[in-house]
Design an enzyme around this catalytic site. Structure first.
Site, PDB file in Angstrom:
ATOM      1  N   SER A   1       4.639   0.741  -2.016  1.00 24.34           N
ATOM      2  CA  SER A   1       5.175  -0.218  -1.054  1.00 24.34           C
ATOM      3  C   SER A   1       5.613  -1.500  -1.758  1.00 24.34           C
ATOM      4  CB  SER A   1       4.132  -0.499   0.041  1.00 24.34           C
ATOM      5  OG  SER A   1       4.697  -1.288   1.064  1.00 24.34           O
ATOM      6  N   THR A   2       5.086  -2.655  -1.349  1.00 26.84           N
ATOM      7  CA  THR A   2       5.515  -3.945  -1.920  1.00 26.84           C
ATOM      8  C   THR A   2       5.352  -3.943  -3.439  1.00 26.84           C
ATOM      9  OG1 THR A   2       4.558  -4.878   0.070  1.00 26.84           O
ATOM     10  CG2 THR A   2       5.297  -6.443  -1.605  1.00 26.84           C
TER      11      THR A   2
ATOM     12  N   HIS B   1       7.987   2.521   0.871  1.00 23.26           N
ATOM     13  CA  HIS B   1       8.303   1.855   2.143  1.00 23.26           C
ATOM     14  C   HIS B   1       9.610   1.075   1.996  1.00 23.26           C
ATOM     15  CE1 HIS B   1       3.674   1.717   2.952  1.00 23.26           C
ATOM     16  NE2 HIS B   1       4.188   2.923   3.091  1.00 23.26           N
TER      17      HIS B   1
ATOM     18  N   MET C   1       1.048  -3.493   0.376  1.00 26.66           N
ATOM     19  CA  MET C   1       0.185  -4.085   1.400  1.00 26.66           C
ATOM     20  C   MET C   1      -0.370  -2.996   2.303  1.00 26.66           C
ATOM     21  SD  MET C   1       1.909  -7.510   2.869  1.00 26.66           S
ATOM     22  CE  MET C   1       3.512  -7.615   2.152  1.00 26.66           C
TER      23      MET C   1
ATOM     24  N   ASP D   1      -1.774   2.345   3.646  1.00 27.25           N
ATOM     25  CA  ASP D   1      -1.085   3.646   3.710  1.00 27.25           C
ATOM     26  C   ASP D   1      -1.539   4.529   2.551  1.00 27.25           C
ATOM     27  OD1 ASP D   1       0.594   5.670   4.527  1.00 27.25           O
ATOM     28  OD2 ASP D   1       2.383   4.829   3.590  1.00 27.25           O
TER      29      ASP D   1
END
Length: 196
Positions: free
Chosen positions: A14-15, A41, A134, A137
């Site tokens: 993700s991030t 993401h 973040m 997940d």
């Protein structure tokens, strides 16, 4: 000697993920003895460019995953932004699918759907990788996957993450004991699945 056990690699990111992936994926060889499924993401429209970039800088082939295509070893399949990627068993092969199910963990695509879809796949072992991001997940999906499959779990170290949320959640849930640098993760993937 190549193991007869069928293995697959599944990555959640993700991030800070695009940067981490540009370090990790180029370390995987073209002859990796497993397919790699990857959920980053991202909204729709951005994943195709990321797949192209990763393909240009990596020995292993990378593409945005296409609905209905059979997955092959030595290839990375990046989930299309804005849709949840799942893996479906189809007679003699495993194929990419997409679902428009609701957001989960606040994201779409959500890696939990990918991990859970592997519960019924034809692979004997799944190497699960949780990278920077973040939230949590990956944790629930891997926890559920472990009830049906032999699973190895690799998480990115706090020091090398942009955001340590997703790896921390996996460690807190007891899925992994400690984080690893991206180079170590690549090495561990190669050791676990082998080359052909």
């Amino acid at each position: 000697m190549i193991s007869t056990r069928r293995k697959i690699v599944a990555i959640a990111s993700s991030t800070g993920g695009p940067r981490a992936l540009q370090e990790l994926i180029p370390l995987l060889p073209a002859n990796l003895n497993a397919p790699v499924c990857l959920v980053q993401h991202m909204p729709s429209g951005f994943t195709e460019a990321l797949a192209r970039r990763l393909d240009q800088i990596s020995p292993i082939s990378v593409s945005e995953a296409v609905e209905g295509e059979s997955i092959e070893k030595g290839h990375v399949y990046l989930a299309r932004g804005g849709n949840h990627m799942i893996l479906n068993k189809s007679r003699t092969t495993t194929v990419i699918g997409y679902t428009d199910a609701p957001h989960r963990e606040g994201v779409k695509p959500c890696a939990n759907y990918m991990f859970e879809s592997l519960m019924d796949c034809d692979y004997d072992e799944v190497v699960c990788v949780v990278l920077t991001g973040m939230g949590a997940d990956g944790t629930e999906g891997i926890t559920n996957l472990k009830t049906k499959k032999k699973v190895s779990i690799l998480v990115q170290s706090e020091a090398s993450c942009t955001v340590y949320g997703m790896p921390r959640a996996a460690v807190k849930a007891g899925l992994a004991t400690e984080g690893m640098e991206l180079k170590e993760i690549a090495k561990a993937i190669i050791e676990k699945v082998g080359v052909y």
